[in-house]
Write a protein that holds these residues in place. Structure first.
Motif, mmCIF file in Angstrom:
data_model
loop_
_atom_site.group_PDB
_atom_site.id
_atom_site.type_symbol
_atom_site.label_atom_id
_atom_site.label_comp_id
_atom_site.label_asym_id
_atom_site.label_seq_id
_atom_site.Cartn_x
_atom_site.Cartn_y
_atom_site.Cartn_z
ATOM 1 N N HIS A 145 104.147 -30.223 -2.139
ATOM 2 C CA HIS A 145 104.283 -31.275 -1.121
ATOM 3 C C HIS A 145 103.243 -32.387 -1.267
ATOM 4 N N TRP A 146 102.525 -32.420 -2.373
ATOM 5 C CA TRP A 146 101.607 -33.514 -2.676
ATOM 6 C C TRP A 146 102.152 -34.287 -3.876
ATOM 7 N N ALA A 147 102.321 -35.593 -3.716
ATOM 8 C CA ALA A 147 102.821 -36.445 -4.799
ATOM 9 C C ALA A 147 101.675 -37.142 -5.504
ATOM 10 N N ASP A 148 101.768 -37.251 -6.838
ATOM 11 C CA ASP A 148 100.790 -37.996 -7.643
ATOM 12 C C ASP A 148 99.357 -37.604 -7.292
ATOM 13 N N THR A 149 99.145 -36.316 -7.228
ATOM 14 C CA THR A 149 97.845 -35.781 -6.817
ATOM 15 C C THR A 149 97.457 -34.631 -7.741
ATOM 16 N N ARG A 150 96.185 -34.615 -8.146
ATOM 17 C CA ARG A 150 95.654 -33.480 -8.879
ATOM 18 C C ARG A 150 94.335 -33.079 -8.227
ATOM 19 N N LEU A 151 93.901 -31.854 -8.518
ATOM 20 C CA LEU A 151 92.665 -31.386 -7.893
ATOM 21 C C LEU A 151 91.975 -30.375 -8.788
ATOM 22 N N TRP A 152 90.673 -30.321 -8.613
ATOM 23 C CA TRP A 152 89.856 -29.283 -9.236
ATOM 24 C C TRP A 152 89.537 -28.263 -8.159
ATOM 25 N N VAL A 153 89.963 -27.027 -8.357
ATOM 26 C CA VAL A 153 89.624 -25.945 -7.437
ATOM 27 C C VAL A 153 88.291 -25.371 -7.907
ATOM 28 N N ILE A 154 87.240 -25.593 -7.134
ATOM 29 C CA ILE A 154 85.915 -25.166 -7.575
ATOM 30 C C ILE A 154 85.413 -23.935 -6.821
ATOM 31 N N ALA A 155 86.141 -23.500 -5.788
ATOM 32 C CA ALA A 155 85.840 -22.226 -5.124
ATOM 33 C C ALA A 155 87.113 -21.743 -4.454
ATOM 34 N N ARG A 156 87.292 -20.427 -4.451
ATOM 35 C CA ARG A 156 88.437 -19.814 -3.786
ATOM 36 C C ARG A 156 88.057 -18.410 -3.367
ATOM 37 N N PRO A 157 88.662 -17.877 -2.296
ATOM 38 C CA PRO A 157 88.375 -16.499 -1.909
ATOM 39 C C PRO A 157 88.732 -15.544 -3.044
ATOM 40 N N LEU A 158 87.751 -14.761 -3.456
ATOM 41 C CA LEU A 158 87.911 -13.922 -4.636
ATOM 42 C C LEU A 158 86.834 -12.855 -4.602
ATOM 43 N N SER A 159 87.194 -11.623 -4.847
ATOM 44 C CA SER A 159 86.199 -10.563 -4.886
ATOM 45 C C SER A 159 85.129 -10.890 -5.926
ATOM 46 N N GLY A 160 83.869 -10.875 -5.508
ATOM 47 C CA GLY A 160 82.783 -11.208 -6.411
ATOM 48 C C GLY A 160 82.537 -12.686 -6.542
ATOM 49 N N PHE A 161 83.224 -13.488 -5.734
ATOM 50 C CA PHE A 161 82.987 -14.940 -5.715
ATOM 51 C C PHE A 161 83.078 -15.379 -4.256
ATOM 52 N N ALA A 162 83.433 -16.628 -4.004
ATOM 53 C CA ALA A 162 83.526 -17.113 -2.630
ATOM 54 C C ALA A 162 84.454 -16.219 -1.810
ATOM 55 N N GLU A 163 84.009 -15.807 -0.647
ATOM 56 C CA GLU A 163 84.788 -14.894 0.174
ATOM 57 C C GLU A 163 85.326 -15.538 1.446
ATOM 58 N N THR A 164 84.698 -16.615 1.914
ATOM 59 C CA THR A 164 85.077 -17.167 3.215
ATOM 60 C C THR A 164 85.726 -18.536 3.140
ATOM 61 N N PHE A 165 85.767 -19.177 1.958
ATOM 62 C CA PHE A 165 86.218 -20.565 1.915
ATOM 63 C C PHE A 165 86.838 -20.891 0.559
ATOM 64 N N SER A 166 87.569 -21.998 0.545
ATOM 65 C CA SER A 166 87.979 -22.617 -0.717
ATOM 66 C C SER A 166 87.491 -24.060 -0.707
ATOM 67 N N TRP A 167 87.330 -24.630 -1.898
ATOM 68 C CA TRP A 167 86.783 -25.987 -2.028
ATOM 69 C C TRP A 167 87.518 -26.675 -3.161
ATOM 70 N N TYR A 168 88.100 -27.837 -2.856
ATOM 71 C CA TYR A 168 88.788 -28.646 -3.852
ATOM 72 C C TYR A 168 88.116 -30.008 -3.962
ATOM 73 N N VAL A 169 88.168 -30.583 -5.154
ATOM 74 C CA VAL A 169 87.910 -32.013 -5.335
ATOM 75 C C VAL A 169 89.260 -32.625 -5.691
ATOM 76 N N VAL A 170 89.768 -33.486 -4.819
ATOM 77 C CA VAL A 170 91.148 -33.959 -4.890
ATOM 78 C C VAL A 170 91.177 -35.424 -5.305
ATOM 79 N N GLU A 171 92.050 -35.752 -6.239
ATOM 80 C CA GLU A 171 92.239 -37.127 -6.695
ATOM 81 C C GLU A 171 93.697 -37.522 -6.431
ATOM 82 N N VAL A 172 93.890 -38.523 -5.572
ATOM 83 C CA VAL A 172 95.223 -39.000 -5.215
ATOM 84 C C VAL A 172 95.428 -40.362 -5.870
ATOM 85 N N ALA A 173 96.423 -40.465 -6.724
ATOM 86 C CA ALA A 173 96.713 -41.725 -7.408
ATOM 87 C C ALA A 173 97.298 -42.729 -6.420
ATOM 88 N N PRO A 174 97.222 -44.029 -6.739
ATOM 89 C CA PRO A 174 97.857 -45.036 -5.881
ATOM 90 C C PRO A 174 99.326 -44.685 -5.625
#
Length: 274
Positions: free
Chosen positions: A48-77
């Motif tokens: 449901h996102w058009a012309d958009t890409r993102l870097w997922v730099i954290a996600r809930p995962l055993s042995g990694f981030a447990e409480t949050f996710s974090w994206y850096v999102v780039e939306v094209a014109p």
């Protein structure tokens, strides 16, 4: 204000792996994702996102981030979404770092440029589009909101970081300060996303060790950061994840300020395995 904005691309075939991405570290206590790891081939897309890409730099995962996710999102014109998140209980903070986003939040339209900060409570309708001529880039931090009987859900808001004062930490003469976007005593909020600023030479002069999980994205400058037992050099564009109770400290290297966007989970009982 200046903010690091990833550009993607790929390093040349003659470059060494010990270049910008060579500082990547993943341990049981912490992780460092240098800015050089944010390349085209590791981007993701969302439904449901058009012309958009993102870097997922954290996600809930055993042995990694447990409480949050974090994206850096780039939306094209021309890109964006009228249906950005189908998770009804997800709350979010957005921080725009490049371009301008056209945001509708709870029925109110906003134009949000660099430094614009948005809090989206769970169950709140929102949409985001890029109606400009350059990419709109923003951080998107998501957490499953922990509802408490008798405690209301906080309201949405949009603010610019220029309108939020830097509160100096005690006994630092202003060398270390924090911009707090919500009242720390407001227990409706179960996460805080702040901007921490160190003037050149500023420091965390003791190893902080506490229950809060952290995500830190360096917006500006450079420093040497203590992660568990390791001193690690970090700079604008680097991301750090710190497990609960991971010792941390830092020395800001200068010549300019060292600033990072900080996530932490707060104001709730730790979940028990009953």
């Amino acid at each position: 204000m200046t903010y690091w904005v990833p550009k993607g691309g790929l390093p040349g075939q003659t470059e060494l792996t010990t270049g910008e991405s060579g500082r990547a570290v993943f341990t049981e206590a912490y992780a460092v994702l240098p800015r050089g790891t944010m390349r085209d081939i590791v981007t993701s897309r969302l439904p449901h996102w058009a012309d958009t890409r993102l870097w997922v730099i954290a996600r809930p995962l055993s042995g990694f981030a447990e409480t949050f996710s974090w994206y850096v999102v780039e939306v094209a014109p021309g890109g964006g979404s009228d249906r950005p998140d189908d998770a009804h209980d997800a709350e979010a903070v957005l921080l725009v770092v490049g371009g301008t986003a056209s945001l509708t939040l709870a029925g109110v339209e906003h134009r949000v440029g660099p430094g614009g900060y948005v809090f989206v409570p769970p169950g709140t309708a929102w949409s985001l589009h890029n109606r400009g001529e350059e990419p709109a880039t923003f951080h998107w931090i998501r957490k499953a909101y922990e509802r408490v009987d008798g405690v209301e859900v906080p309201e949405p808001f949009v603010v610019h970081e220029d309108d939020v004062a830097i509160e100096p930490m005690p006994d630092t003469d202003g060398a270390w300060g924090t911009q707090r976007f919500v009242d720390p005593l407001d227990v409706r909020h179960d996460m805080h996303v702040n901007i921490v600023t160190f003037e050149p030479g500023g420091a965390i002069p003791f190893p902080e060790t506490h229950v809060m999980e952290h995500g830190l994205y360096v917006l500006e400058g450079k420093a040497v950061y203590l992660l568990n037992k390791d001193w690690v050099e970090v700079q604008a564009g680097d991301f750090m994840w710190l497990r609960a109770f991971c010792p941390q400290a830092c020395y800001a290297g200068g010549p300019g300020r060292f600033r990072y966007l900080l996530y932490k989970d707060v104001n709730r009982h730790p979940r028990l395995h009953l």
